[in-house]
Design a protein around this motif. Structure first.
Motif, PDB file in Angstrom:
ATOM      1  N   ARG A 134     -26.555   1.933   1.753  1.00  0.00           N
ATOM      2  CA  ARG A 134     -26.287   2.959   2.765  1.00  0.00           C
ATOM      3  C   ARG A 134     -25.761   2.344   4.057  1.00  0.00           C
ATOM      4  O   ARG A 134     -25.786   2.987   5.108  1.00  0.00           O
ATOM      5  N   LYS A 135     -25.250   1.133   4.010  1.00  0.00           N
ATOM      6  CA  LYS A 135     -24.848   0.429   5.238  1.00  0.00           C
ATOM      7  C   LYS A 135     -23.738   1.145   6.001  1.00  0.00           C
ATOM      8  O   LYS A 135     -23.637   1.011   7.223  1.00  0.00           O
ATOM      9  N   ASP A 136     -22.920   1.914   5.323  1.00  0.00           N
ATOM     10  CA  ASP A 136     -21.808   2.612   5.988  1.00  0.00           C
ATOM     11  C   ASP A 136     -22.142   4.073   6.313  1.00  0.00           C
ATOM     12  O   ASP A 136     -21.274   4.818   6.798  1.00  0.00           O
ATOM     13  N   ALA A 137     -23.371   4.478   6.073  1.00  0.00           N
ATOM     14  CA  ALA A 137     -23.767   5.868   6.306  1.00  0.00           C
ATOM     15  C   ALA A 137     -24.124   6.097   7.772  1.00  0.00           C
ATOM     16  O   ALA A 137     -24.576   5.182   8.473  1.00  0.00           O
ATOM     17  N   TYR A 138     -23.928   7.332   8.227  1.00  0.00           N
ATOM     18  CA  TYR A 138     -24.334   7.738   9.575  1.00  0.00           C
ATOM     19  C   TYR A 138     -25.700   8.425   9.501  1.00  0.00           C
ATOM     20  O   TYR A 138     -26.071   8.964   8.449  1.00  0.00           O
ATOM     21  N   PRO A 139     -26.472   8.404  10.581  1.00  0.00           N
ATOM     22  CA  PRO A 139     -27.825   8.967  10.574  1.00  0.00           C
ATOM     23  C   PRO A 139     -27.926  10.393  10.040  1.00  0.00           C
ATOM     24  O   PRO A 139     -28.911  10.731   9.368  1.00  0.00           O
ATOM     25  N   ALA A 140     -26.934  11.222  10.328  1.00  0.00           N
ATOM     26  CA  ALA A 140     -26.999  12.634   9.901  1.00  0.00           C
ATOM     27  C   ALA A 140     -27.088  12.786   8.388  1.00  0.00           C
ATOM     28  O   ALA A 140     -27.594  13.802   7.890  1.00  0.00           O
ATOM     29  N   SER A 141     -26.624  11.791   7.647  1.00  0.00           N
ATOM     30  CA  SER A 141     -26.635  11.879   6.181  1.00  0.00           C
ATOM     31  C   SER A 141     -27.870  11.231   5.558  1.00  0.00           C
ATOM     32  O   SER A 141     -28.013  11.218   4.332  1.00  0.00           O
ATOM     33  N   LEU A 142     -28.767  10.703   6.382  1.00  0.00           N
ATOM     34  CA  LEU A 142     -29.952  10.014   5.868  1.00  0.00           C
ATOM     35  C   LEU A 142     -31.168  10.942   5.842  1.00  0.00           C
ATOM     36  O   LEU A 142     -31.314  11.819   6.698  1.00  0.00           O
ATOM     37  N   SER A 143     -32.053  10.725   4.884  1.00  0.00           N
ATOM     38  CA  SER A 143     -33.322  11.455   4.842  1.00  0.00           C
ATOM     39  C   SER A 143     -34.269  10.869   5.884  1.00  0.00           C
ATOM     40  O   SER A 143     -34.001   9.805   6.462  1.00  0.00           O
ATOM     41  N   GLY A 144     -35.400  11.549   6.119  1.00  0.00           N
ATOM     42  CA  GLY A 144     -36.367  11.048   7.088  1.00  0.00           C
ATOM     43  C   GLY A 144     -36.884   9.665   6.738  1.00  0.00           C
ATOM     44  O   GLY A 144     -37.007   8.785   7.596  1.00  0.00           O
ATOM     45  N   GLY A 145     -37.193   9.452   5.457  1.00  0.00           N
ATOM     46  CA  GLY A 145     -37.675   8.148   5.012  1.00  0.00           C
ATOM     47  C   GLY A 145     -36.613   7.070   5.168  1.00  0.00           C
ATOM     48  O   GLY A 145     -36.919   5.936   5.551  1.00  0.00           O
ATOM     49  N   GLU A 146     -35.358   7.415   4.862  1.00  0.00           N
ATOM     50  CA  GLU A 146     -34.269   6.448   5.004  1.00  0.00           C
ATOM     51  C   GLU A 146     -34.053   6.080   6.473  1.00  0.00           C
ATOM     52  O   GLU A 146     -33.841   4.907   6.802  1.00  0.00           O
ATOM     53  N   LYS A 147     -34.133   7.071   7.352  1.00  0.00           N
ATOM     54  CA  LYS A 147     -33.980   6.789   8.785  1.00  0.00           C
ATOM     55  C   LYS A 147     -35.051   5.822   9.267  1.00  0.00           C
ATOM     56  O   LYS A 147     -34.774   4.897  10.038  1.00  0.00           O
ATOM     57  N   GLN A 148     -36.281   6.021   8.798  1.00  0.00           N
ATOM     58  CA  GLN A 148     -37.369   5.140   9.237  1.00  0.00           C
ATOM     59  C   GLN A 148     -37.203   3.733   8.671  1.00  0.00           C
ATOM     60  O   GLN A 148     -37.530   2.745   9.334  1.00  0.00           O
ATOM     61  N   ARG A 149     -36.651   3.612   7.477  1.00  0.00           N
ATOM     62  CA  ARG A 149     -36.367   2.291   6.912  1.00  0.00           C
ATOM     63  C   ARG A 149     -35.296   1.574   7.738  1.00  0.00           C
ATOM     64  O   ARG A 149     -35.391   0.364   7.976  1.00  0.00           O
ATOM     65  N   VAL A 150     -34.302   2.318   8.169  1.00  0.00           N
ATOM     66  CA  VAL A 150     -33.268   1.728   9.030  1.00  0.00           C
ATOM     67  C   VAL A 150     -33.881   1.317  10.371  1.00  0.00           C
ATOM     68  O   VAL A 150     -33.572   0.248  10.914  1.00  0.00           O
ATOM     69  N   ALA A 151     -34.765   2.161  10.907  1.00  0.00           N
ATOM     70  CA  ALA A 151     -35.438   1.837  12.171  1.00  0.00           C
ATOM     71  C   ALA A 151     -36.260   0.559  12.043  1.00  0.00           C
ATOM     72  O   ALA A 151     -36.296  -0.271  12.961  1.00  0.00           O
ATOM     73  N   ILE A 152     -36.906   0.380  10.890  1.00  0.00           N
ATOM     74  CA  ILE A 152     -37.671  -0.843  10.649  1.00  0.00           C
ATOM     75  C   ILE A 152     -36.734  -2.045  10.544  1.00  0.00           C
ATOM     76  O   ILE A 152     -36.995  -3.112  11.121  1.00  0.00           O
ATOM     77  N   ALA A 153     -35.627  -1.866   9.818  1.00  0.00           N
ATOM     78  CA  ALA A 153     -34.644  -2.954   9.715  1.00  0.00           C
ATOM     79  C   ALA A 153     -34.124  -3.340  11.095  1.00  0.00           C
ATOM     80  O   ALA A 153     -33.981  -4.531  11.410  1.00  0.00           O
TER      81      ALA A 153
END
Length: 224
Positions: A138-157
């Motif tokens: 999902r490296k090329d994805a924008y936040p609007a297309s991410l689920s809540g769990g995916e957003k939090q994983r990106v925040a952790i990264a």
């Protein structure tokens, strides 16, 4: 090994002419590779303690020591540099920049931390971290297309891309369902050990306490 110490920290606010003592002499140590959870009712002082430990607000008295350095005696610029380079932050909501891709979110953090990595090195480090958190696809994805769990994983990264020594997590699972909460906590626990960080986490969810190495209960500004 202990790398972070909170020593007799107090915090007092003025409420009109009355003093309101939120923290009443807190002592706490954090060790690398371990997760310490702060729990307590609303108003117990746990979030205030976290923000003081992270250098986001000053203590009224006492010391905060990071690798032997007294953060409470530093000026704002010195504290800012330590926060940017040595601390990582995860909050209840991901707070991703809406117009940046997942990869760009992490690049921005590397620039803020002043890692001085060249663009090619940045991309290499980002690919490694995104693989660790299961978001490389999902490296090329924008936040609007991410689920809540995916957003939090990106925040952790984003919080760990610059290899911080301390990770501060303020209610990191509060906006997630139980399945995603467990996934995020498992990730935080595993990364804490793998990267030899010390993690200080505030949570109200008792189910998450099983992922912590230490549980510190707070009540009325004191550690019980």
């Amino acid at each position: 090994m202990t790398i972070f110490t909170i020593d007799k920290v107090r915090k007092t606010f003025m409420n009109g002419e009355m003093k309101d003592e939120i923290l009443k002499g807190i002592n706490l140590s954090l060790k690398e590779g371990e997760v310490t959870a702060l729990v307590g009712a609303s108003g117990s002082g746990k979030s205030t303690l976290l923000t003081i430990a992270a250098g986001l607000q000053p203590a009224s008295d006492g010391k905060v020591l990071f690798e032997g350095q007294n953060i409470t005696a530093m000026n704002q610029e010195q504290v800012r540099k330590i926060r940017a380079s040595k601390f990582g932050f995860v909050f209840q909501f991901a707070h991703l920049v809406p117009f940046l891709t997942v990869e760009e979110q992490l690049m921005l953090m590397l620039d803020v931390a002043d890692t001085k990595l060249k663009k090619r090195q940045q991309k290499k480090e980002i690919a490694k971290i995104l693989k660790l958190v299961g978001m490389e696809h999902r490296k090329d994805a924008y936040p609007a297309s991410l689920s809540g769990g995916e957003k939090q994983r990106v925040a952790i990264a984003r919080a760990i891309i610059h290899k911080p020594k301390i990770l501060f997590a303020d209610e990191p699972t509060a906006s997630l369902d139980s399945k995603k909460s467990k996934d995020v906590m498992l990730l935080i626990r595993d990364l804490t050990k793998m990267l030899k960080m010390a993690t200080l986490m505030v949570t109200h969810d008792e189910e998450m306490l099983s992922y912590a190495d230490h549980v510190v209960k707070m009540r009325d500004g004191l550690v019980q």
